[in-house]
Design a protein around this motif. Structure first.
Motif, short mmCIF file in Angstrom:
data_model
loop_
_atom_site.label_atom_id
_atom_site.label_comp_id
_atom_site.label_asym_id
_atom_site.label_seq_id
_atom_site.Cartn_x
_atom_site.Cartn_y
_atom_site.Cartn_z
N UNK A 7 -1.55 -26.60 2.56
CA UNK A 7 -2.14 -26.60 1.22
C UNK A 7 -1.07 -26.40 0.15
N UNK A 8 -0.14 -25.50 0.41
CA UNK A 8 0.94 -25.27 -0.54
C UNK A 8 1.79 -26.52 -0.73
N UNK A 9 2.10 -27.21 0.38
CA UNK A 9 2.87 -28.45 0.27
C UNK A 9 2.13 -29.48 -0.57
N UNK A 10 0.83 -29.64 -0.34
CA UNK A 10 0.04 -30.58 -1.12
C UNK A 10 0.02 -30.19 -2.60
N UNK A 11 -0.13 -28.92 -2.88
CA UNK A 11 -0.18 -28.47 -4.27
C UNK A 11 1.13 -28.75 -4.98
N UNK A 12 2.24 -28.45 -4.31
CA UNK A 12 3.56 -28.71 -4.91
C UNK A 12 3.73 -30.21 -5.13
N UNK A 71 1.96 -34.95 -11.02
CA UNK A 71 1.38 -34.82 -12.36
C UNK A 71 2.47 -34.73 -13.42
N UNK A 72 3.52 -33.96 -13.14
CA UNK A 72 4.64 -33.86 -14.09
C UNK A 72 5.30 -35.22 -14.27
N UNK A 73 5.47 -35.95 -13.18
CA UNK A 73 6.08 -37.29 -13.27
C UNK A 73 5.23 -38.23 -14.09
N UNK A 74 3.92 -38.17 -13.95
CA UNK A 74 3.02 -39.03 -14.72
C UNK A 74 3.10 -38.68 -16.21
N UNK A 75 3.13 -37.38 -16.50
CA UNK A 75 3.22 -36.97 -17.92
C UNK A 75 4.54 -37.44 -18.52
N UNK A 108 1.36 -32.45 -5.61
CA UNK A 108 0.49 -32.87 -6.71
C UNK A 108 1.05 -32.44 -8.07
N UNK A 109 1.63 -31.25 -8.12
CA UNK A 109 2.22 -30.78 -9.38
C UNK A 109 3.38 -31.69 -9.78
N UNK A 110 4.26 -32.02 -8.85
CA UNK A 110 5.37 -32.93 -9.17
C UNK A 110 4.86 -34.30 -9.58
#
Length: 90
Positions: free
Chosen positions: A67-72, A78-82, A74-76
């Motif tokens: 779960x932690x790997x998936x969250x990290x 999302x940051x890349x999309x922004x 997804x955060x990267x």
């Protein structure tokens, strides 16, 4: 485990000859064991629960790591999309 000595003493106190009381106690213990020999003891249940707790703890740790790997990830993402949106949209 049945206390055959206590059974034999009780029978003896009730007037049964000591050797007969011992034999009766042994027969009673055997009969109970045959009927209920597969009943789990508290120690067995405790050891099984502890083993299951260990397995469950290990499984939970594995799920948490995934779960932690998936969250990290997804955060990267999302940051890349922004960042990409800010670059592409003036």
């Amino acid at each position: 485990m049945m206390d055959t000595l206590s059974i034999a003493r009780n029978l003896s106190e009730a007037g049964v000859d000591w050797k007969q009381a011992q034999a009766h106690a042994a027969v009673i213990a055997r009969a109970v064991e045959q009927q209920h020999g597969d009943v789990a003891t508290k120690e067995f249940v405790r050891s099984e629960l502890n083993a299951l707790r260990g397995e469950l703890s290990s499984e939970i740790s594995t799920v948490e790591a995934r779960l932690l790997r998936w969250m990290v990830g997804l955060i990267f993402t999302a940051i890349s999309i922004v960042i990409a949106a800010q670059i592409l949209i003036p």
